[in-house]
Design a protein around this motif. Structure first.
Motif, PDB file in Angstrom:
ATOM      1  N   GLY A 164     -42.636  -5.164  33.880  1.00  0.00           N
ATOM      2  CA  GLY A 164     -41.928  -5.759  35.014  1.00  0.00           C
ATOM      3  C   GLY A 164     -41.426  -7.168  34.725  1.00  0.00           C
ATOM      4  N   VAL A 165     -40.790  -7.346  33.568  1.00  0.00           N
ATOM      5  CA  VAL A 165     -40.373  -8.695  33.150  1.00  0.00           C
ATOM      6  C   VAL A 165     -39.156  -9.154  33.961  1.00  0.00           C
ATOM      7  CG1 VAL A 165     -39.577 -10.111  31.216  1.00  0.00           C
ATOM      8  CG2 VAL A 165     -41.307  -8.334  30.841  1.00  0.00           C
ATOM      9  N   ARG A 166     -39.206 -10.420  34.386  1.00  0.00           N
ATOM     10  CA  ARG A 166     -38.106 -11.045  35.123  1.00  0.00           C
ATOM     11  C   ARG A 166     -37.408 -12.049  34.224  1.00  0.00           C
ATOM     12  NH1 ARG A 166     -39.148 -10.061  40.799  1.00  0.00           N
ATOM     13  NH2 ARG A 166     -40.659  -8.393  40.565  1.00  0.00           N
ATOM     14  N   GLY A 167     -36.089 -12.103  34.307  1.00  0.00           N
ATOM     15  CA  GLY A 167     -35.351 -13.048  33.474  1.00  0.00           C
ATOM     16  C   GLY A 167     -33.861 -12.921  33.738  1.00  0.00           C
ATOM     17  N   GLN A 168     -33.106 -13.737  33.014  1.00  0.00           N
ATOM     18  CA  GLN A 168     -31.646 -13.663  33.169  1.00  0.00           C
ATOM     19  C   GLN A 168     -31.010 -13.659  31.779  1.00  0.00           C
ATOM     20  OE1 GLN A 168     -29.975 -16.497  35.903  1.00  0.00           O
ATOM     21  NE2 GLN A 168     -27.865 -15.987  35.317  1.00  0.00           N
ATOM     22  N   ALA A 169     -30.345 -12.585  31.450  1.00  0.00           N
ATOM     23  CA  ALA A 169     -29.716 -12.488  30.129  1.00  0.00           C
ATOM     24  C   ALA A 169     -28.476 -13.384  30.075  1.00  0.00           C
ATOM     25  CB  ALA A 169     -29.338 -11.041  29.847  1.00  0.00           C
ATOM     26  N   GLY A 170     -28.128 -13.792  28.873  1.00  0.00           N
ATOM     27  CA  GLY A 170     -26.859 -14.490  28.671  1.00  0.00           C
ATOM     28  C   GLY A 170     -26.956 -16.002  28.682  1.00  0.00           C
ATOM     29  N   LEU A 171     -28.123 -16.573  28.934  1.00  0.00           N
ATOM     30  CA  LEU A 171     -28.236 -18.038  29.006  1.00  0.00           C
ATOM     31  C   LEU A 171     -28.913 -18.639  27.774  1.00  0.00           C
ATOM     32  CD1 LEU A 171     -29.352 -18.465  32.744  1.00  0.00           C
ATOM     33  CD2 LEU A 171     -27.044 -18.595  31.781  1.00  0.00           C
ATOM     34  N   ASP A 172     -29.813 -17.896  27.173  1.00  0.00           N
ATOM     35  CA  ASP A 172     -30.563 -18.402  26.015  1.00  0.00           C
ATOM     36  C   ASP A 172     -29.638 -18.333  24.791  1.00  0.00           C
ATOM     37  OD1 ASP A 172     -32.145 -18.606  23.752  1.00  0.00           O
ATOM     38  OD2 ASP A 172     -33.685 -17.203  24.453  1.00  0.00           O
ATOM     39  N   PRO A 173     -29.337 -19.477  24.171  1.00  0.00           N
ATOM     40  CA  PRO A 173     -28.365 -19.465  23.066  1.00  0.00           C
ATOM     41  C   PRO A 173     -28.820 -18.691  21.833  1.00  0.00           C
ATOM     42  CG  PRO A 173     -29.406 -21.640  23.290  1.00  0.00           C
ATOM     43  CD  PRO A 173     -29.823 -20.828  24.483  1.00  0.00           C
ATOM     44  N   THR A 174     -30.102 -18.385  21.730  1.00  0.00           N
ATOM     45  CA  THR A 174     -30.584 -17.640  20.551  1.00  0.00           C
ATOM     46  C   THR A 174     -30.860 -16.176  20.879  1.00  0.00           C
ATOM     47  OG1 THR A 174     -32.911 -18.103  21.037  1.00  0.00           O
ATOM     48  CG2 THR A 174     -31.744 -19.729  19.685  1.00  0.00           C
ATOM     49  N   GLU A 175     -30.497 -15.779  22.067  1.00  0.00           N
ATOM     50  CA  GLU A 175     -30.873 -14.440  22.536  1.00  0.00           C
ATOM     51  C   GLU A 175     -30.276 -13.346  21.640  1.00  0.00           C
ATOM     52  OE1 GLU A 175     -31.020 -13.515  26.974  1.00  0.00           O
ATOM     53  OE2 GLU A 175     -29.052 -12.801  26.346  1.00  0.00           O
ATOM     54  N   PRO A 176     -31.090 -12.360  21.253  1.00  0.00           N
ATOM     55  CA  PRO A 176     -30.537 -11.228  20.487  1.00  0.00           C
ATOM     56  C   PRO A 176     -29.758 -10.303  21.421  1.00  0.00           C
ATOM     57  CG  PRO A 176     -32.886 -10.924  20.897  1.00  0.00           C
ATOM     58  CD  PRO A 176     -32.537 -12.249  21.492  1.00  0.00           C
ATOM     59  N   PRO A 177     -28.989  -9.361  20.868  1.00  0.00           N
ATOM     60  CA  PRO A 177     -28.254  -8.432  21.734  1.00  0.00           C
ATOM     61  C   PRO A 177     -29.226  -7.722  22.683  1.00  0.00           C
ATOM     62  CG  PRO A 177     -27.705  -8.080  19.419  1.00  0.00           C
ATOM     63  CD  PRO A 177     -28.800  -9.071  19.439  1.00  0.00           C
ATOM     64  N   ARG A 178     -28.887  -7.674  23.954  1.00  0.00           N
ATOM     65  CA  ARG A 178     -29.793  -7.063  24.911  1.00  0.00           C
ATOM     66  C   ARG A 178     -29.037  -6.666  26.176  1.00  0.00           C
ATOM     67  NH1 ARG A 178     -34.300  -9.395  27.202  1.00  0.00           N
ATOM     68  NH2 ARG A 178     -33.719  -7.890  28.803  1.00  0.00           N
ATOM     69  N   GLU A 179     -29.676  -5.834  27.000  1.00  0.00           N
ATOM     70  CA  GLU A 179     -29.144  -5.453  28.305  1.00  0.00           C
ATOM     71  C   GLU A 179     -29.745  -6.388  29.359  1.00  0.00           C
ATOM     72  OE1 GLU A 179     -32.532  -4.511  27.076  1.00  0.00           O
ATOM     73  OE2 GLU A 179     -31.071  -3.116  26.226  1.00  0.00           O
ATOM     74  N   PRO A 180     -29.278  -6.304  30.610  1.00  0.00           N
ATOM     75  CA  PRO A 180     -29.882  -7.157  31.641  1.00  0.00           C
ATOM     76  C   PRO A 180     -31.383  -6.906  31.766  1.00  0.00           C
ATOM     77  CG  PRO A 180     -27.922  -6.050  32.486  1.00  0.00           C
ATOM     78  CD  PRO A 180     -28.198  -5.460  31.137  1.00  0.00           C
ATOM     79  N   PHE A 181     -32.109  -7.921  32.230  1.00  0.00           N
ATOM     80  CA  PHE A 181     -33.553  -7.767  32.465  1.00  0.00           C
ATOM     81  C   PHE A 181     -33.788  -6.763  33.595  1.00  0.00           C
ATOM     82  CE2 PHE A 181     -33.654 -11.678  30.113  1.00  0.00           C
ATOM     83  CZ  PHE A 181     -34.890 -11.658  29.484  1.00  0.00           C
ATOM     84  N   PRO A 182     -34.959  -6.129  33.606  1.00  0.00           N
ATOM     85  CA  PRO A 182     -35.243  -5.183  34.696  1.00  0.00           C
ATOM     86  C   PRO A 182     -35.283  -5.843  36.067  1.00  0.00           C
ATOM     87  CG  PRO A 182     -37.019  -5.149  33.020  1.00  0.00           C
ATOM     88  CD  PRO A 182     -36.015  -6.151  32.575  1.00  0.00           C
ATOM     89  N   HIS A 183     -35.647  -7.131  36.123  1.00  0.00           N
ATOM     90  CA  HIS A 183     -35.731  -7.825  37.417  1.00  0.00           C
ATOM     91  C   HIS A 183     -35.095  -9.208  37.291  1.00  0.00           C
ATOM     92  CE1 HIS A 183     -38.607  -4.776  38.733  1.00  0.00           C
ATOM     93  NE2 HIS A 183     -39.187  -4.933  37.567  1.00  0.00           N
ATOM     94  N   ALA A 184     -34.567  -9.693  38.406  1.00  0.00           N
ATOM     95  CA  ALA A 184     -33.911 -11.010  38.405  1.00  0.00           C
ATOM     96  C   ALA A 184     -34.918 -12.104  38.057  1.00  0.00           C
ATOM     97  CB  ALA A 184     -33.321 -11.277  39.785  1.00  0.00           C
ATOM     98  N   ALA A 185     -34.404 -13.187  37.497  1.00  0.00           N
ATOM     99  CA  ALA A 185     -35.266 -14.308  37.084  1.00  0.00           C
ATOM    100  C   ALA A 185     -35.967 -14.935  38.286  1.00  0.00           C
ATOM    101  CB  ALA A 185     -34.423 -15.358  36.380  1.00  0.00           C
ATOM    102  N   ILE A 186     -37.145 -15.505  38.029  1.00  0.00           N
ATOM    103  CA  ILE A 186     -37.871 -16.221  39.087  1.00  0.00           C
ATOM    104  C   ILE A 186     -37.189 -17.577  39.270  1.00  0.00           C
ATOM    105  CG2 ILE A 186     -40.111 -17.184  39.744  1.00  0.00           C
ATOM    106  CD1 ILE A 186     -41.395 -15.093  37.865  1.00  0.00           C
TER     107      ILE A 186
END
Ligand code: FAD
Length: 503
Positions: free
Chosen positions: A131-153
């Motif tokens: 049940g990880v919460r987060g927001q994709a697309g903001l971390d400059p080192t982020e590897p290719p990924r889909e949106p997180f299962p739940h919105a960021a806290i």
């Protein structure tokens, strides 16, 4: 001696063991999970800093030795769910570069036998499971990924202000991925204790709550608590594991199965393999290469207390922000690098546990006036950094972290960033191997049986029916929290075991 049997025996109910069980439940296999600890009692002390840190209520009473022969009680927690019962819920994927060979201050961090792409689908599954919460697309080192299962806290005001101050310095803070059931309809009560405490509300995404509990409803999954595996027993030629010797509430049992999964945590899995030495494997099981117990890593972890004398920090859940701008190095010092993330709230009792001479009023004042940050750098694998089993059965931890100079330079930089962000005083505290929270590397995987214990699916090169699936399999430590990577690889291994059972 009583004998129990199963199709698959899993040793340890932490991240690694439960993820393997998750994949195998429903396959028709009878799964037996052997766990040294018991369920954690639900009691007010779960979230009491004096009980947890001052009295060390939940820490093991076992002692290990330093190389100088000094006994210490390690920060090991033996309960159903393993270390995630106390973990800080930061659930990061490793970066693509973490799986590649690299060099820091002249020392080498080896490539993994798998790449990010091999783990990517399992990372996604692990994030859903926890049940990880987060927001994709903001971390400059982020590897290719889909949106997180739940919105960021969302950030609370003090953390939002820090985020703004970092952005004003040209940095790119982002929402830290976190496994907490927070938000509308969620069970998180914003109690103010999370990191290093037990959650009384079932809101922390730990291995027991999120993975094991649902599995226990399954008729083929059985959990034996207070069942400590003493050693594994191999057949005469030392190839196949035939049984585990287990102490269950004072009684010694034999547990037999065609397949064994060892997931007792990096240090304990290595110790079990070493303790299982026999005529055919005199240096311990899975240890023809001699690497078992070696390459012990734990990250360079420095806590930074950024003091603002003029404002009280009333944040309840601070672990919403992280910074990876320096993950690949400082602009003028590429070796000084790492991740920055929020710690849980540091309270006076926690300061006094580490620095008993601090007057209580000062410790409590600091607890109210600091914003608490963790600076984490890669710990480079060193063949001489190891856990050893002494001839009398005692355990010695000879920990030799690699890359400490680069980490110090990184921390100096982070302190300057925090001072510029409005904190005139930034205190530092280093976490050593006494708190082996990010332990890894002691049963490393690799393609070459001469230099590794496990193959890319965590199967022992020496034993076709033994997998070791916990932080021990890491060939290198990266500079991010380990739990999601352990979970992802364990899901990958579990899926493989399920497929191979079916064929
Ligand atoms: C205070 C704290 C904060 C942390 N915060 C984070 C975080 O925010 N994010 C993150 O990613 N990681 C964090 N970690 C690290 C993370 O919790 C671990 O990396 C992860 O839980 C390890 O999982 P594991 O399956 O390898 O081992 P463990 O969690 O150690 O599980 C091993 C299990 O095996 C059992 N066991 C041990 N010996 C035996 C035996 N002989 N017989 C039977 N059973 C045995 C143990 O009781 C345990 O249940 C934190 C750790 C701590 C302590």
């Amino acid at each position: 001696m009583q004998t129990l049997t199963a199709d698959i025996v899993i040793i340890g109910s932490g991240v690694g063991g439960t993820a393997v069980a998750h994949q195998l439940a429903g396959s028709g296999a009878k799964i037996l999970i052997l766990e040294r600890g018991d369920f954690l009692p639900d009691e007010p002390q779960n979230s009491d800093a004096e009980a947890v840190f001052g009295q060390q209520r939940y820490k093991t009473r076992d002692t290990w030795l330093t190389p100088e022969g000094v006994a210490f009680r390690p920060g090991q927690y033996y309960y159903v769910g393993g270390h995630t019962k106390f973990y800080g819920t930061a659930m990061f994927r490793f970066r693509e570069s973490d799986f590649e060979d690299s060099v820091m201050d002249g020392a080498r961090s080896p490539a993994w036998p798998i790449r990010y792409a091999d783990l990517a689908p399992h990372y996604a599954e692990a994030e859903r499971l926890y049940g990880v919460r987060g927001q994709a697309g903001l971390d400059p080192t982020e590897p290719p990924r889909e949106p997180f299962p739940h919105a960021a806290i969302p950030h609370e005001p003090v953390i939002a202000a820090l985020s703004g101050q970092l952005t004003a310095q040209g940095l790119r803070p982002f929402h830290m991925p976190s496994a907490v059931d927070y938000g509308p309809g969620g069970t998180c009560q914003r109690c103010g204790t999370c990191d290093a405490f037990v959650c009384r509300f079932g809101a922390k995404g730990d291995a027991e709550t999120r993975v094991l509990r649902p599995l226990l409803a399954h008729p083929d999954v059985r959990l034996e608590r207070q069942a400590e595996v003493l050693r594994l027993i191999a057949d005469e030629d030392g190839r196949r594991i035939v049984a585990a010797e287990v102490r269950r509430q004072g009684e010694v049992l034999r547990v037999e199965a065609p397949t064994f999964v060892l997931s007792a945590g990096a240090i304990n899995s290595a110790l079990i393999l070493l303790r299982s030495a026999c005529e055919a494997a005199p240096d311990g099981l899975a240890n023809r290469s001699g690497v078992v117990g070696r390459y012990l890593m734990n990250h360079h972890l420095t806590g930074l207390m950024a003091v603002n004398p003029f404002a009280v920090n009333g944040t309840r859940f601070p672990k919403t922000l992280s910074l990876n701008d320096f993950y690949h190095g400082l602009p003028d010092d590429p070796d000084a690098r790492g991740n920055i993330q929020m710690l849980g709230n540091i309270q006076g009792a926690m300061i006094r546990a580490a620095y008993p001479r601090t007057p209580l009023p000062l410790a409590n004042w600091l607890g109210r006036h600091t914003v608490d940050v963790l600076a984490m750098s890669e710990d480079l694998p060193n063949v001489d950094s190891r856990v050893r089993l002494l001839p009398d059965g005692r355990v010695m931890v000879d920990y030799r972290p690699g890359g400490g100079g680069a980490h110090d330079r990184f921390v100096r930089h982070v302190r300057a960033v925090l001072r510029r962000a409005g904190f005139p005083l930034v205190l530092r505290h280093g976490f050593g191997i006494q708190a082996p929270s990010h332990q890894c590397g002691t049963v490393r995987m690799g393609d070459d049986p001469a230099t590794s214990a496990l193959d890319a699916l965590c199967r022992a090169h020496d034993h076709p029916n033994l997998h070791v699936v916990d932080g021990g399999f890491f060939p290198s430590s990266a500079a991010l929290n380990p739990a999601l990577t352990i979970a992802a690889q364990a899901l990958r291994v579990g899926a493989h075991l399920r497929r191979t059972r079916a064929t």
